[in-house]
Design a protein around this motif. Structure first.
Motif: not given
Length: 535
Positions: A89-101
């Motif tokens: 699940k952390d791997e799924v969350a990683a791109p969402y965190r990176a894109q969040f502004q």
């Protein structure tokens, strides 16, 4: 920096940043009164006024709660995902965190089927009337769990996981290092980040103060803030009646990050620490690290494990349900982490208000481990010291011959040094010559001053003696005394008597160690045979 420096020297002189912080915390969010069938029955019969307490009464609340969660995702424009089995699940969350502004908000919601503790209804019969009636029992079931991944303005990334089945227990996962980074940014303090920690900081004192300030009330405030924003399974009337979420500690990691001045040195140093401390999992060492008495009745496995992921080794030391992990983080820092999975291992309660007592245990365990490692013998240091004396050297452009350990003349010279170590005025060539000749079984008159001058030069250039200024006299150095004592004692008390006991010519009644060496030889032969077969 020389790789052969001691553990203590490196920890004292080569650490550029030293930060103690809570790392990952995994918290149980639950309503205390609803954790037993009797409590659930009281909730429905007394609080909500139902005639019977059964799982049928839970279904409307469950349906409404699940609908509210999915409606929240739609109205807020939050992606609703379904996690695949075995997906990280952390791997799924990683791109969402990176894109969040933004400063804070929900990143996405994820749904996964997982086992949970629930209350079920089973039919029972009245033994007198034979009439059936429902009865609540505690059981387990595979139900949908809703993961809400979000970013908080003060805490950074976290997730809150709700069970979709009554009593709707939840889990809160946060990270103290992310809290630290958020606070440093808010205060305008410059820092460089590791993946999960700090590499450097403009104000390390303030950074440590922020870590120390991460308290139970702050964590509880984070939970209350997001419970107010997210769909809630219980009505305001339920909450007013005291059915409110509380928090307990499921798992807490307490980390000590020590950034070393050179990456290569740090890696080699850590590998040496692993090699020299493979016995730290023994009960007698574990009780020193955790400051807890270990007896035969203490549950759990006491062991040291070295695990390798890729090329990075990690050292693991187990105690009951807790563990210390030590590894070289991103090639730059020594990370020591104590993970406590059951607070009762240390006679501490699970409720969140026990966090101060728990963090004292975790951080103390990290420091004690380093203390034990700093006191451990360093193989490289011993090897260099041995070679410095027993092999030829070039010192200040002068070549000096070796002082072989088992050479009779060298042993006699070192014995003389021990005799003269306390003379304030030192000793001269003639005085040494007389004692040395007797130890070698020679007539002092047959030993020339030139022969001894050669020996004194060897001792001086190897650092065992030094010349008194303006004289032809010498005195024993501090290192020389230690070396002389060690070499002569090992030779006289261990090597000679040990070999005499295991030698084939030794009397059978005196060969105390011979049976043990015989077993060792058999084991070695067996190991060699097995290796040949494997080849």
């Amino acid at each position: 920096m020389s790789v052969t420096q001691s553990v203590a020297t490196i920890l004292q002189e080569k650490v550029t940043l030293d930060i103690e912080s809570i790392d990952r915390m995994y918290l149980n969010v639950y309503v205390p009164q609803l954790q037993t069938p009797a409590g659930v029955a009281h909730f429905f019969r007394v609080h909500r006024g139902a005639t019977f307490a059964s799982s049928a009464l839970m279904a409307p609340t469950t349906t409404a709660f699940v609908a509210a969660l999915e409606r929240f995702a739609r109205t807020q424009g939050v992606p609703l995902l379904t996690f695949k089995k075995g997906q990280r699940k952390d791997e799924v969350a990683a791109p969402y965190r990176a894109q969040f502004q933004g400063e804070e908000g929900v990143l996405f919601m994820g749904k996964a089927q997982e086992k949970a503790t629930v209350c079920r209804t089973e039919k029972r019969r009245n033994p007198q009337t034979g009439q059936p009636y429902p009865w609540l029992v505690q059981s387990t079931a595979v139900v949908n769990q809703y993961y809400i991944y979000a970013v908080d303005q003060d805490f950074g990334p976290f997730f809150l996981k709700f069970c979709s089945y009554f009593p709707y227990n939840a889990k809160l996962c946060l990270n103290g290092h992310e809290y630290l980074k958020r606070q440093l940014r808010q205060e305008g303090i410059a820092f460089a980040a590791l993946d999960n920690g700090l590499l450097s900081c403009a104000d390390p004192v303030r950074a440590q103060e922020i870590c120390d300030g991460l308290s139970a009330p702050l964590i509880d405030r984070l939970l209350r803030k997001w419970l107010a924003r997210l769909p809630h399974p219980f009505t305001p009337e339920d909450r007013d009646a005291g059915y409110r979420y509380d928090v307990s500690i499921l798992q807490a990691e307490f980390a000590l990050t020590q950034v070393l001045d050179r990456p290569l040195t740090g890696r080699v140093f850590f590998e040496e620490v692993i090699r020299e401390n493979l016995d730290l999992g023994r009960p007698d060492h574990v009780q020193l690290i955790f400051n807890r008495r270990v007896s035969k009745r203490t549950p759990g496995r006491f062991r040291t494990r070295v695990l390798t992921q890729g090329v990075e080794p990690t050292l693991h030391i187990d105690y009951k349900h807790s563990r210390i992990k030590q590894y070289h983080k991103e090639g730059r820092a020594l990370r020591t982490e104590t993970t406590i999975n059951d607070t009762r291992d240390f006679a501490i309660g699970k409720r969140l208000h026990n966090l101060p007592a728990l963090r004292a245990v975790g951080f103390a365990a990290n420091r004690r481990l380093l203390d034990v490692q700093a006191l451990s013998p360093d193989c490289h240091i011993g090897e260099d010291a041995f070679r410095q004396v027993t092999q030829p050297q070039v010192i200040a452009g002068q070549r000096v011959s070796a002082l072989p350990f088992a050479n009779p003349r060298v042993q006699a010279l070192l014995s003389v040094l021990v005799l003269y170590c306390l003379l304030p005025q030192g000793f001269a060539n003639k005085e040494v010559r007389e004692h040395l000749a007797r130890l070698l079984g020679l007539d002092p008159g047959t030993m020339t001053p030139g022969q001894l001058t050669y020996d004194l030069r060897r001792l001086r250039l190897h650092g065992l003696i030094e010349r008194l200024p303006g004289t032809h006299r010498y005195r024993v150095t501090r290192e020389g005394l230690r070396t002389a004592l060690f070499f002569t004692r090992v030779y006289a008390r261990i090597l000679r008597p040990g070999l005499a006991r295991i030698a084939p010519a030794a009397p059978s009644g005196d060969a105390v160690l011979r049976p043990y060496f015989a077993k060792l030889e058999v084991a070695l032969d067996h190991g060699i045979d097995q290796a040949k077969l494997a080849a």
